[in-house]
Design an enzyme around this catalytic site. Structure first.
Site, PDB file in Angstrom:
ATOM      1  N   GLU A 153      39.009  37.117  44.918  1.00 40.99           N
ATOM      2  CA  GLU A 153      39.814  36.071  45.489  1.00 40.99           C
ATOM      3  C   GLU A 153      41.224  36.941  45.702  1.00 40.99           C
ATOM      4  OE1 GLU A 153      40.250  32.217  43.926  1.00 40.99           O
ATOM      5  OE2 GLU A 153      38.432  31.650  44.833  1.00 40.99           O
ATOM      6  N   GLU A 164      30.932  31.751  44.343  1.00 40.27           N
ATOM      7  CA  GLU A 164      31.809  30.424  44.049  1.00 40.27           C
ATOM      8  C   GLU A 164      31.460  29.444  44.683  1.00 40.27           C
ATOM      9  OE1 GLU A 164      35.564  30.753  42.139  1.00 40.27           O
ATOM     10  OE2 GLU A 164      35.462  32.814  41.454  1.00 40.27           O
TER      11      GLU A 164
HETATM   12  C1  BG6 Z   1      38.465  30.393  42.056  1.00 39.59           C
HETATM   13  C2  BG6 Z   1      38.602  30.958  40.996  1.00 39.59           C
HETATM   14  O1  BG6 Z   1      39.879  29.939  42.900  1.00 39.59           O
HETATM   15  O2  BG6 Z   1      38.025  28.824  41.764  1.00 39.59           O
HETATM   16  C3  BG6 Z   1      38.160  30.797  39.607  1.00 39.59           C
HETATM   17  O3  BG6 Z   1      37.837  32.367  41.484  1.00 39.59           O
HETATM   18  C4  BG6 Z   1      38.442  29.298  39.631  1.00 39.59           C
HETATM   19  O4  BG6 Z   1      38.636  31.591  38.718  1.00 39.59           O
HETATM   20  C5  BG6 Z   1      37.803  28.336  40.557  1.00 39.59           C
HETATM   21  O5  BG6 Z   1      38.243  28.830  38.229  1.00 39.59           O
HETATM   22  C6  BG6 Z   1      37.910  27.107  40.353  1.00 39.59           C
HETATM   23  O6  BG6 Z   1      39.316  26.499  40.392  1.00 39.59           O
HETATM   24  P1  BG6 Z   1      39.742  25.669  39.370  1.00 39.59           P
HETATM   25  O7  BG6 Z   1      41.126  25.685  39.371  1.00 39.59           O
HETATM   26  O8  BG6 Z   1      39.260  24.391  39.398  1.00 39.59           O
HETATM   27  O9  BG6 Z   1      39.363  26.414  37.988  1.00 39.59           O
END
Ligand code: BG6
Length: 480
Positions: free
Chosen positions: A178, A379
């Site tokens: 990211e 993701e």
């Molecule tokens: C992304 C990141 O922004 O979202 C992860 O690459 C992160 O590291 C994921 O964990 C989910 O966000 P969060 O804040 O719910 O963990």
């Protein structure tokens, strides 16, 4: 014969990050990373960035879910689900504890050898992020993170070490997780390791846009250098970028909203993608820099390096979409990296992230239309509270609904003609939340017995979504 729209070699799997699941933060020579200095928080209480490790403070990364000691058990569970790929990151401080050593830490290298060998046992292809929201805290102390140009060289020593050591074990690489998080103040510490005087908490960092974009420039140079070097070391490597895709819709057809949304899509999403894929700073950055008083120090040769180190494929995270409006009185909602105006047509998660599966199809088409290179969704997922029933089962039907509707839309995008290589939903095993530091914001197919205070047995349990995803993979996305 399957009629699935998902290709036979589609990379189904799951995603994680070292600092959010390995634990063992000071074991076998590992040094402290930026994420190891982050205390636990909640949805309403921001995490603190401590400059030293304080007694009595809970640091969620220190133990996390202890993948470091349980990787065999966890990989076995991934294999049971039928994973074709597993996205993990390498913790820079296992290899170079302060970032500045000249020689790598053998114990750290050995750990990842073991993990890759274990994955190989089950024919699971590793997908490795070189830097996922952590860097040696030593580099923050010495150079204020990526603000210091010297970090490029330290990073290159680290990248070269990985490429050389794992050249026959890893084919798919991503340089920075990211990277576009650095375009917003929240990314100062998280993505760039910048810790300005006066910063105390994670959500309200003392921001210096000039420094932030200079640091991003150093990451662009480092990423491009790494791509070129990786290809030299093994021409079969596929090296990609990773963008947090913050899909922005105009709230209304008011031209002010349309322009604002375009501006948002450009500076939040396209800016980093354009540099990684097209190998040059985009035209619209000039005006942004001028209006924000940002003057980059670009050294001779930097732009050529960036031009020569373009990526092989584009990966991104997609959780949600947001609206953008010129009207400041409208209600806002939170989101991944960046919030926005509430969309009246969408539901939201318990953390206020708006659920928009069709936005994934839209985003896939936007990105593919722009770059025409292969894509991966690395993701996606629903952070939710899970309840363990008396009989030990976890019926996360809400998570299944979320993932099912997003996979359907990936199928639509494939029919649209988008070249999509794989799908690795986030936190395939419960892990620490990056934004809040909570354990109870869960994404996994596998439940980990641990709460926000760090209490629990760390036992693993299969959720209903585990068995569901197993069928999805087995049926190549036909049986949703
Ligand atoms: C992304 C990141 O922004 O979202 C992860 O690459 C992160 O590291 C994921 O964990 C989910 O966000 P969060 O804040 O719910 O963990």
């Amino acid at each position: 014969m399957s009629n699935s729209v998902f290709p036979k070699n589609f990379l189904w799997g799951g995603a994680t990050a070292a600092n959010q699941f390995e634990g063992a933060w000071n074991v076998d020579g590992k040094g402290p990373s930026t994420s190891d200095m982050l205390s636990g928080g909640t949805h309403t209480v921001p995490r603190r960035i401590t400059r030293t490790i304080e007694d009595g403070v809970h640091y969620p990364s220190h133990e996390a879910i202890d993948f470091y000691h349980r990787y065999k058990e966890d990989i076995k569970l991934f294999a049971e689900m039928g994973f074709k790929t597993f996205r993990l990151s390498i913790n820079w401080t296992r290899i170079f504890p302060t970032g500045m050593e000249q020689e790598p830490n053998e114990a750290g290298l050995k750990f990842y050898d073991d993990v890759f060998d274990e994955l190989k046992k089950y024919n699971i292809e590793p997908l490795v992020t070189i830097s996922h929201y952590e860097m040696p805290f030593g580099l923050t102390q010495e150079y204020n993170g990526w603000a210091g140009r010297e970090v490029i060289e330290h990073f290159m020593r680290y990248a070269e070490t990985l490429f050389t050591r794992y050249k026959d074990k890893v084919k798919y690489w991503l340089t920075f997780n990211e990277i576009n998080c650095g375009t917003v103040p929240f990314g100062g510490y998280l993505a760039l390791g910048i810790l300005n005087e006066g910063t105390q908490d994670f959500l309200h960092q003392v921001d210096d846009p000039q420094l932030r974009f200079q640091a991003l420039h150093h990451q662009f140079v480092a990423s491009a250098k790494a791509v070129a070097l990786g290809h030299e070391i093994n021409p079969d490597f596929k090296i990609g970028c990773m963008i947090a895709y913050m899909t922005a819709y105009p709230y209304t057809c008011n031209p002010d909203d349309i322009l604002l949304a375009q501006d948002h899509m450009n500076m939040r999403n396209n800016f980093c993608g354009d540099i990684h894929v097209r190998g040059e700073y985009p035209y619209y950055a000039k005006r942004y820099f001028a209006e924000n008083n940002i003057k980059l120090d670009i050294k001779e040769g930097d732009l050529e390096v960036i031009k020569q180190g373009t990526v092989d494929y584009y990966t991104f995270s997609y959780y949600m979409s947001n609206c953008v409006s010129a009207d400041p009185t409208l209600d806002n909602t939170s989101g991944n990296i960046n919030g926005g105006v509430k969309n009246p047509y969408l539901e939201a998660s318990d953390w206020g992230w708006q659920i928009d599966p069709k936005g994934l199809r839209y985003s896939l088409n936007e990105i593919y239309g722009r770059y025409q290179i292969p894509l991966m969704v690395v993701e996606n997922g629903l952070g939710a509270f899970d309840k363990v029933e008396d009989d030990g089962s976890i019926n996360d039907s809400y998570r299944i609904d979320y993932l099912k509707s997003h996979i359907e839309q990936m199928g639509e995008a494939l029919k649209d003609g988008v070249e999509l290589w794989g799908y690795t939903p986030w936190g395939c095993i419960d892990l620490v939340s990056a934004s809040t530091g909570e354990m109870e914001k869960r994404y996994g197919f596998i439940y980990v017995d641990k709460d926000n205070k760090g209490q629990g047995t760390l036992d693993r349990k299969r959720k209903a979504s585990f068995f569901w995803y197993q069928k999805v993979i087995e049926s190549q996305g036909e049986q949703l």
